[in-house]
Write a protein that holds these residues in place. Structure first.
Motif, PDB file in Angstrom:
ATOM      1  N   LEU A 192       8.197  49.076  70.399  1.00 13.44           N
ATOM      2  CA  LEU A 192       8.910  48.148  69.536  1.00 13.44           C
ATOM      3  C   LEU A 192       9.482  47.020  70.383  1.00 13.44           C
ATOM      4  CD1 LEU A 192      11.091  50.749  67.592  1.00 13.44           C
ATOM      5  CD2 LEU A 192       8.819  49.919  66.988  1.00 13.44           C
ATOM      6  N   ALA A 193       9.660  45.868  69.783  1.00 14.59           N
ATOM      7  CA  ALA A 193      10.337  44.758  70.459  1.00 14.59           C
ATOM      8  C   ALA A 193      11.837  45.020  70.381  1.00 14.59           C
ATOM      9  CB  ALA A 193       9.980  43.438  69.796  1.00 14.59           C
ATOM     10  N   VAL A 194      12.483  45.063  71.546  1.00 13.18           N
ATOM     11  CA  VAL A 194      13.909  45.388  71.643  1.00 13.18           C
ATOM     12  C   VAL A 194      14.564  44.386  72.573  1.00 13.18           C
ATOM     13  CG1 VAL A 194      15.572  47.159  72.348  1.00 13.18           C
ATOM     14  CG2 VAL A 194      13.395  47.844  71.341  1.00 13.18           C
ATOM     15  N   GLU A 195      15.784  43.997  72.252  1.00  7.97           N
ATOM     16  CA  GLU A 195      16.535  43.147  73.168  1.00  7.97           C
ATOM     17  C   GLU A 195      18.017  43.489  73.100  1.00  7.97           C
ATOM     18  OE1 GLU A 195      17.205  39.050  70.655  1.00  7.97           O
ATOM     19  OE2 GLU A 195      15.360  39.228  71.817  1.00  7.97           O
ATOM     20  N   GLU A 196      18.696  43.151  74.161  1.00  8.63           N
ATOM     21  CA  GLU A 196      20.129  43.350  74.240  1.00  8.63           C
ATOM     22  C   GLU A 196      20.767  41.973  74.171  1.00  8.63           C
ATOM     23  OE1 GLU A 196      22.955  46.095  77.057  1.00  8.63           O
ATOM     24  OE2 GLU A 196      20.798  46.199  77.276  1.00  8.63           O
ATOM     25  N   ARG A 197      21.799  41.820  73.331  1.00  8.25           N
ATOM     26  CA  ARG A 197      22.429  40.517  73.120  1.00  8.25           C
ATOM     27  C   ARG A 197      23.942  40.646  73.150  1.00  8.25           C
ATOM     28  NH1 ARG A 197      19.837  38.716  67.351  1.00  8.25           N
ATOM     29  NH2 ARG A 197      17.643  38.732  67.945  1.00  8.25           N
ATOM     30  N   ASP A 198      24.577  39.528  73.468  1.00  4.69           N
ATOM     31  CA  ASP A 198      26.026  39.437  73.318  1.00  4.69           C
ATOM     32  C   ASP A 198      26.311  39.103  71.862  1.00  4.69           C
ATOM     33  OD1 ASP A 198      26.813  39.908  75.987  1.00  4.69           O
ATOM     34  OD2 ASP A 198      26.239  37.864  76.521  1.00  4.69           O
ATOM     35  N   THR A 199      27.292  39.792  71.283  1.00  2.54           N
ATOM     36  CA  THR A 199      27.725  39.526  69.910  1.00  2.54           C
ATOM     37  C   THR A 199      29.238  39.365  69.934  1.00  2.54           C
ATOM     38  OG1 THR A 199      28.181  41.812  69.262  1.00  2.54           O
ATOM     39  CG2 THR A 199      25.877  41.068  69.084  1.00  2.54           C
ATOM     40  N   PRO A 200      29.834  38.892  68.857  1.00  2.00           N
ATOM     41  CA  PRO A 200      31.300  38.793  68.820  1.00  2.00           C
ATOM     42  C   PRO A 200      31.989  40.149  69.038  1.00  2.00           C
ATOM     43  CG  PRO A 200      30.346  37.495  67.054  1.00  2.00           C
ATOM     44  CD  PRO A 200      29.216  38.270  67.679  1.00  2.00           C
ATOM     45  N   GLU A 201      31.318  41.240  68.685  1.00  3.69           N
ATOM     46  CA  GLU A 201      31.883  42.585  68.856  1.00  3.69           C
ATOM     47  C   GLU A 201      31.584  43.169  70.228  1.00  3.69           C
ATOM     48  OE1 GLU A 201      29.613  41.964  66.189  1.00  3.69           O
ATOM     49  OE2 GLU A 201      31.308  41.293  64.979  1.00  3.69           O
ATOM     50  N   GLY A 202      30.813  42.469  71.048  1.00  2.00           N
ATOM     51  CA  GLY A 202      30.407  42.976  72.362  1.00  2.00           C
ATOM     52  C   GLY A 202      28.896  43.068  72.451  1.00  2.00           C
ATOM     53  N   ARG A 203      28.411  43.525  73.572  1.00  2.41           N
ATOM     54  CA  ARG A 203      26.968  43.621  73.787  1.00  2.41           C
ATOM     55  C   ARG A 203      26.361  44.671  72.865  1.00  2.41           C
ATOM     56  NH1 ARG A 203      24.063  40.682  76.760  1.00  2.41           N
ATOM     57  NH2 ARG A 203      22.273  41.586  77.791  1.00  2.41           N
ATOM     58  N   ALA A 204      25.156  44.387  72.322  1.00  2.00           N
ATOM     59  CA  ALA A 204      24.511  45.306  71.388  1.00  2.00           C
ATOM     60  C   ALA A 204      22.998  45.296  71.602  1.00  2.00           C
ATOM     61  CB  ALA A 204      24.841  44.927  69.946  1.00  2.00           C
ATOM     62  N   VAL A 205      22.375  46.367  71.148  1.00  2.00           N
ATOM     63  CA  VAL A 205      20.917  46.519  71.205  1.00  2.00           C
ATOM     64  C   VAL A 205      20.361  46.179  69.827  1.00  2.00           C
ATOM     65  CG1 VAL A 205      19.027  48.171  71.531  1.00  2.00           C
ATOM     66  CG2 VAL A 205      21.074  48.292  72.989  1.00  2.00           C
ATOM     67  N   PHE A 206      19.284  45.370  69.809  1.00  2.00           N
ATOM     68  CA  PHE A 206      18.653  44.950  68.559  1.00  2.00           C
ATOM     69  C   PHE A 206      17.166  45.277  68.581  1.00  2.00           C
ATOM     70  CE2 PHE A 206      22.447  42.458  68.645  1.00  2.00           C
ATOM     71  CZ  PHE A 206      22.801  42.310  67.320  1.00  2.00           C
ATOM     72  N   TRP A 207      16.659  45.660  67.415  1.00  2.00           N
ATOM     73  CA  TRP A 207      15.228  45.868  67.184  1.00  2.00           C
ATOM     74  C   TRP A 207      14.721  44.633  66.457  1.00  2.00           C
ATOM     75  CZ3 TRP A 207      13.425  49.284  62.564  1.00  2.00           C
ATOM     76  CH2 TRP A 207      12.027  49.255  62.459  1.00  2.00           C
ATOM     77  N   LEU A 208      13.577  44.110  66.917  1.00  2.00           N
ATOM     78  CA  LEU A 208      12.932  42.968  66.278  1.00  2.00           C
ATOM     79  C   LEU A 208      11.672  43.497  65.589  1.00  2.00           C
ATOM     80  CD1 LEU A 208      13.657  41.382  69.527  1.00  2.00           C
ATOM     81  CD2 LEU A 208      14.296  40.126  67.480  1.00  2.00           C
TER      82      LEU A 208
END
Length: 130
Positions: A106-122
């Motif tokens: 799966l395409a996965v990335e880690e991003r900064d969000t207002p709540e802190g760093r998070a893991v996302f699935w694309l």
């Protein structure tokens, strides 16, 4: 302007610190051409990775207990049913009955969000959130 496709919308999996290296993974319900599916996310070598939770040998889920995908050393993903061993960063089977086959990545990335760093699935058009 057209609406974004389902595949274009990133899905938050978890806070980045919830995926420990070689530790418990996160499961999410998904759907593919065959119907219901499950995907999972783990951390290895400091990076998040995601796969369809379906062994390349026989279409069974990998986890021993829900969310447990790594074998005891924390270096490989292991199918609880037939013992196939997979590299966590490539999904390639390096031991067991399906040697040379691969998990569906799966395409996965880690991003900064207002709540802190998070893991996302694309998601893509063939495998999407349920």
């Amino acid at each position: 302007m057209s609406e974004p496709t389902q595949a274009a919308i990133a899905v938050r999996v978890c806070a980045a610190d919830e995926l420990g290296a070689g530790g418990a993974g996160r499961r999410l319900n998904a759907a593919d051409a065959s119907g219901e599916a499950v995907v999972f996310f783990v951390r290895y070598d400091g990076k998040p990775f995601g796969y369809l939770n379906r062994c390349a040998h026989v279409p069974m889920e990998l986890d021993w207990v829900e969310g447990q995908f790594f074998e005891s050393s924390g270096l490989y993903l292991m199918c609880a049913t037939h013992g196939a061993i997979y590299e966590p960063d490539t999904g390639k089977c390096v031991g067991g009955p399906c040697r040379g086959a691969r998990l569906r990545a799966l395409a996965v990335e880690e991003r900064d969000t207002p709540e802190g760093r998070a893991v996302f699935w694309l998601p893509d058009d063939t495998l999407r959130p349920a």
